[in-house]
Design a protein around this motif. Structure first.
Motif, short mmCIF file in Angstrom:
data_model
loop_
_atom_site.label_atom_id
_atom_site.label_comp_id
_atom_site.label_asym_id
_atom_site.label_seq_id
_atom_site.Cartn_x
_atom_site.Cartn_y
_atom_site.Cartn_z
N ASP A 80 0.81 -1.21 0.00
CA ASP A 80 0.00 0.00 0.00
C ASP A 80 0.85 1.27 0.00
O ASP A 80 0.35 2.35 -0.31
CB ASP A 80 -0.91 -0.01 1.24
N LEU A 81 2.14 1.11 0.34
CA LEU A 81 3.02 2.27 0.41
C LEU A 81 3.84 2.47 -0.86
O LEU A 81 4.34 3.56 -1.12
CB LEU A 81 3.97 2.12 1.61
N ILE A 82 3.99 1.40 -1.64
CA ILE A 82 4.74 1.50 -2.90
C ILE A 82 3.75 1.81 -4.02
O ILE A 82 2.89 0.99 -4.34
CB ILE A 82 5.51 0.19 -3.21
N ARG A 83 3.88 2.98 -4.59
CA ARG A 83 2.95 3.41 -5.64
C ARG A 83 3.61 3.19 -7.01
O ARG A 83 4.76 3.53 -7.22
CB ARG A 83 2.60 4.88 -5.46
N THR A 84 2.84 2.60 -7.93
CA THR A 84 3.35 2.31 -9.27
C THR A 84 2.35 2.76 -10.33
O THR A 84 1.24 3.17 -10.02
CB THR A 84 3.58 0.78 -9.45
N ASP A 85 2.79 2.62 -11.59
CA ASP A 85 1.84 2.79 -12.68
C ASP A 85 1.02 1.50 -12.81
O ASP A 85 1.14 0.59 -11.98
CB ASP A 85 2.57 3.14 -13.99
N SER A 86 0.23 1.39 -13.87
CA SER A 86 -0.65 0.23 -14.04
C SER A 86 -0.13 -0.75 -15.08
O SER A 86 -0.90 -1.45 -15.73
CB SER A 86 -2.05 0.71 -14.42
N ASN A 87 1.18 -0.81 -15.22
CA ASN A 87 1.80 -1.78 -16.13
C ASN A 87 1.92 -3.11 -15.39
O ASN A 87 2.96 -3.46 -14.85
CB ASN A 87 3.17 -1.28 -16.58
N PHE A 88 0.84 -3.86 -15.38
CA PHE A 88 0.76 -5.07 -14.57
C PHE A 88 1.83 -6.08 -14.97
O PHE A 88 2.17 -6.21 -16.14
CB PHE A 88 -0.64 -5.68 -14.69
N VAL A 135 7.83 2.00 -10.62
CA VAL A 135 7.64 2.66 -9.32
C VAL A 135 7.67 4.18 -9.46
O VAL A 135 8.51 4.73 -10.17
CB VAL A 135 8.73 2.21 -8.33
N GLU A 136 6.74 4.84 -8.75
CA GLU A 136 6.77 6.30 -8.63
C GLU A 136 7.58 6.62 -7.37
O GLU A 136 7.06 6.62 -6.24
CB GLU A 136 5.35 6.85 -8.52
N PHE A 137 8.87 6.85 -7.54
CA PHE A 137 9.80 6.87 -6.41
C PHE A 137 9.54 8.01 -5.43
O PHE A 137 9.61 7.82 -4.21
CB PHE A 137 11.24 6.93 -6.92
N GLU A 138 9.29 9.19 -5.92
CA GLU A 138 9.13 10.33 -5.01
C GLU A 138 7.95 10.12 -4.06
O GLU A 138 8.07 10.30 -2.85
CB GLU A 138 8.94 11.61 -5.82
N ARG A 139 6.84 9.71 -4.63
CA ARG A 139 5.65 9.49 -3.81
C ARG A 139 5.87 8.31 -2.86
O ARG A 139 5.47 8.36 -1.69
CB ARG A 139 4.47 9.21 -4.72
N THR A 140 6.50 7.25 -3.35
CA THR A 140 6.75 6.06 -2.53
C THR A 140 7.67 6.40 -1.36
O THR A 140 7.44 5.99 -0.22
CB THR A 140 7.39 4.96 -3.41
N GLU A 141 8.70 7.19 -1.64
CA GLU A 141 9.64 7.57 -0.58
C GLU A 141 8.94 8.37 0.52
O GLU A 141 9.16 8.12 1.72
CB GLU A 141 10.78 8.37 -1.19
N ASN A 142 8.09 9.29 0.14
CA ASN A 142 7.34 10.07 1.13
C ASN A 142 6.44 9.17 1.97
O ASN A 142 6.30 9.36 3.19
CB ASN A 142 6.51 11.15 0.45
N ASN A 143 5.80 8.20 1.31
CA ASN A 143 4.91 7.27 2.03
C ASN A 143 5.66 6.54 3.14
O ASN A 143 5.18 6.42 4.28
CB ASN A 143 4.29 6.26 1.08
#
Length: 816
Positions: free
Chosen positions: A150-158, A163-171
């Motif tokens: 739930d904390l690692i945010r990605t695109d929808s390339n299943f 990974v969206e690193f900036e957002r994930t790092e903040n999470n």
């Protein structure tokens, strides 16, 4: 803070999990730790297998899911206290009920999309991490389960989410500010997109999860706990002498992992490399082992600094695709068009090579994608193909990539020459070569069948130069063969210490049985090898050698077989050295003899047969040295049969000729059938071989052979032969008395002069160099352009198992 990741084998069962628990307890007593867990060993593959079965309307998926559920229920029973098990058993059952609903839907619809695949594949990590976190809590540890997905945010390339690193790092930073537990446990591999759909991070996803978290938290170090003690210099399943690597740079680790070193995957290295965080690979089952540190700050020993390479990796199931045509030369955009078309089809290119002529581009891809790629490329270049500017793409399969990696390669000359030289010496054909501009990596594409051999050859050349492993395949275990084997066992310690060579007897055969061992037949096993052997034939023995495909292989023929030389050419074509005591090949038809010599030269291997003439005497080697140094042999005079010399030295009329021949046979100086020696056939072969080695294209039929045996001695069995010798005793006494009446002795000689050769019994005067030749001795007298007045003489024991075996042994050492 430290981040610890435990792989599937480390959490395969309750016993392994308890080992991991001890490691975590010890580390959490000193630091806060984040623990990222893989699914139980084999679970992810089984989850996907069940879904694939369901999509094919195959109801065996039900049994697969049932077994997985049972596996997790048993884990709860083994790890969770009895009074607390009920809720966790219900937890497992609930999630497997959800899984069953998904599988049933796939079964009904017959559709298994990447989106559903990610959702199903993520259950393994979710379940293992929850159960193990619960175990820690019931053990009284300050532990919290974290939904890292739930904390690692990605695109929808299943299946391969980015990974969206900036957002994930903040999470993660926000999460760990809010939660100060000593131990935080979370699942690896899984993440979520913007719509909260489950995504996965691709191959090595749990390592990647741990690396992302370590980078986000600026952790002190990232530890990857697995079932091996770090990275190795080569795959230990292929190279038995592979060694652990204590330290390695990020770039070297990236190169090795890209080409198949499965301890690490390239994406896992990137996040911690950017933050300069040390990555340590450790063994769950041997936690005290040093492991491998991947770092920017190398502190290698002097030995490691002197090494050119740090490791060898390999990747199997590779296909080569080649696009070529005259219409590609000088035309911009061809490469871009090729790679764009592959990118559009999501086909990963592993290796690229292009000649300076621009006439062709060759790429390496996963073999499973070869047909797909072929269709895509041919479609993209359809117009060029129709106009014959390029050809349809060519595919080669059943290949592998072998790469040698090291930072020090860029500062050393001759690395490529060393690499290609040792591969060429072992008959390994290279299909494609690629070397990056960083010079850290040289990659080659070879046949899949040559992978093990290539890895061992390179590992030996770059990491084991102190001891070279040599594999001997010996045909013939009679008197000479037995002596040779005894000499090898006795001399091997000396060879290892002084010549840095270890000889393994990897195959043995006689006319009935054969046995093989890649690790070498021990001296103890040799004593009973025929009890363990299988049915032998020359073809089967040769085929087994070729199939095993071991580096530094030498075939040794210590027989008089007419069939064994028939396999020589096929062995030489595989760059297998041949040492032959057998005279058949070198004295066969001249064209066959030349073919064998040329094949050995063309395939960069040896064909030695020194013991064909003079047993252990350096006769053929002497001819070779003379010719190479520019001399030319004008004549040869010789006594070449230790058997015949022994016979005529001992036949003085006091015993019958038959008794003297029998003595020679008993003492091992004759062939099993003495007629081969006494007929002069063996001597004729020997002078033929010497003439050929001296550069004269002589055939066996051209040799004049004046025999001394009555014709009926050559008929029937060996027993009949001895009876006939006794019957003709007066004939042999007449030969002896005729020589003695002239003050001379009998010698069976061989002569070569003016391009002609002859063999026969001669009267030798006391002044001749041939006169004082005793016992089983041989003598060869060379006259050459340089040795015209005073000939060059080679003299010594020319028969006997011990000296013949030593001559064969010398050829073996010469081949190495």
């Amino acid at each position: 803070m430290k981040v610890l990741k435990f792989g599937g084998t480390s959490v395969a069962n309750a016993q392994n999990i308890l080992l991991a628990e001890n490691i975590i307890k010890k580390q959490s007593s000193q630091d806060r730790v984040v623990v990222i867990l893989s699914a139980l060993h084999g679970v992810t593959d089984s989850l996907i297998q069940a879904a694939e079965c369901a999509s094919r309307k195959d109801d065996t998926y039900v049994q697969i899911v049932k077994k997985l559920e049972e596996k997790h229920l048993n884990l709860v029973k083994e790890l969770i206290p009895l009074l607390e098990q009920s809720s966790w058993l219900s937890f497992v059952k609930k999630h497997f009920n959800d899984l069953e609903d998904l599988y049933n839907s796939i079964f009904v619809l017959g559709e298994f999309t990447d989106k559903i695949k990610d959702r199903i594949a993520g259950y393994g990590e979710f379940l293992s991490s929850n159960i193990i976190a619960a175990r820690f809590q019931y053990e009284g540890l300050d532990c919290l389960w974290m939904d890292s997905a739930d904390l690692i945010r990605t695109d929808s390339n299943f299946t391969h989410a980015k990974v969206e690193f900036e957002r994930t790092e903040n999470n993660f930073k926000n999460y760990f500010k809010a939660h100060q537990n000593r131990i935080t446990v979370g699942p690896g591999f899984v993440a979520r997109d913007e719509k909260k759909n489950t995504t996965t991070l691709g191959r090595g996803g749990s390592d990647y999860t741990a690396s992302i978290i370590a980078a986000a938290l600026d952790a002190r170090e990232l530890q990857i706990w697995t079932d091996v003690s770090g990275m190795m210099t080569a795959d230990p399943r292929l190279a038995s002498y592979a060694k652990p690597i204590s330290e390695i740079s990020y770039h070297e680790a990236m190169e090795l992992s890209h080409f198949g070193a499965k301890v690490l995957y390239p994406p896992s290295i990137q996040p911690v490399m950017v933050k300069n965080i040390d990555l340590i690979i450790k063994n769950t089952f041997d936690p005290e082992a040093q492991g491998t540190v991947v770092t920017h700050n190398l502190n290698n020993s002097e030995q490691e600094k002197s090494q050119v390479a740090v490791g060898i990796s390999n990747m199997s199931n590779i296909a080569l695709l080649t696009l070529e045509g005259s219409g590609m030369v000088g035309i911009p955009g061809i490469s871009a068009k090729l790679f764009q078309c592959l990118s559009h089809e999501k086909i990963n290119v592993i290796l690229i090579t292009q000649g300076s002529s621009e006439h062709s581009i060759t790429i390496a891809i996963d073999e499973k994608e070869a047909v797909h790629a072929e269709h895509a490329i041919n479609f993209a270049f359809a117009d060029d193909i129709n106009l014959e500017r390029v050809s349809n793409v060519k595919i080669e399969t059943a290949l592998s990539i072998v790469a040698i990696v090291g930072e020090n390669m860029k500062s050393r000359s001759g690395v490529s020459a060393k690499m290609f030289g040792c591969l060429g010496n072992n008959g390994i054909n290279i299909r494609a070569i690629a070397q990056g501009s960083s010079e850290r990596n040289i990659s080659i594409v070879i046949s899949e069948n040559d992978t093990k051999k290539a890895v061992n050859v390179l590992h030996e050349e770059f990491f084991e130069s102190e001891v070279k492993q040599v594999h001997l395949y010996i045909c013939g275990t009679g008197n000479v063969g037995t002596k040779l084997i005894q000499q090898i066992y006795a001399q091997n310690p000396y060879l290892r210490e002084h010549l840095f060579v270890n000889i393994r007897i990897s195959g043995l055969s006689n006319s009935r049985k054969m046995i093989f061992s890649d690790r070498g037949i021990s001296e103890e096993d040799y004593l009973n090898w025929q009890k363990m052997g299988t049915e032998a034939s020359p073809e089967n023995f040769a085929e087994e050698m070729i199939t095993r495909n071991l580096r530094n292989s030498i075939f040794v023929d210590i027989t008089a077989s007419r069939d064994l030389p028939k396999v020589y050419e096929s062995l030489l074509r595989r760059s297998i050295d041949i040492v032959a005591c057998n005279k058949i090949a070198a004295s066969s038809d001249y064209e066959k003899y030349r073919t064998l010599k040329n094949t050995a030269r063309n395939h960069n291997c040896s064909f030695f047969f020194e013991t064909n003439v003079g047993a252990g005497l350096p006769v053929i080697g002497t001819i070779s040295d003379l010719i190479k140094s520019g001399d030319r042999i004008t004549s040869i005079q010789a006594v070449l049969s230790g058997t015949l010399n022994f016979v005529f030295n001992n036949y003085d009329g006091s015993r019958t000729f038959s008794e003297v021949v029998a003595q020679a046979q008993e003492e091992g100086y004759t062939e099993p059938d003495p007629r081969l020696d006494l007929s002069g056939t063996d001597v004729a072969r020997k002078i033929l071989i010497l003439a050929r080695e001296a550069g004269y294209p002589l055939q066996f039929e051209e040799i004049e052979n004046t025999g001394f045996l009555p014709e009926d001695c050559m008929l029937g069995t060996v027993e009949n032969f001895y009876a006939k010798l006794t019957e003709h005793e007066s004939h042999f006494k007449n030969l002896l008395q005729s020589a003695q009446s002239d003050g001379k002795i009998l010698k069976y000689t061989a002569e070569f002069k003016d391009g002609k050769a002859k063999v026969g019994l001669q009267h030798i005067a006391p002044g001749s160099d041939l006169f004082h030749l005793y016992g089983k001795d041989n003598i060869v007298i060379f006259k050459t352009l340089r040795y015209s007045e005073q000939p060059l003489v080679v003299k010594g024991a020319g028969a006997g198992a011990e000296v013949t075996a030593s001559g064969v042994f010398a050829d073996i050492i010469r081949s190495i």
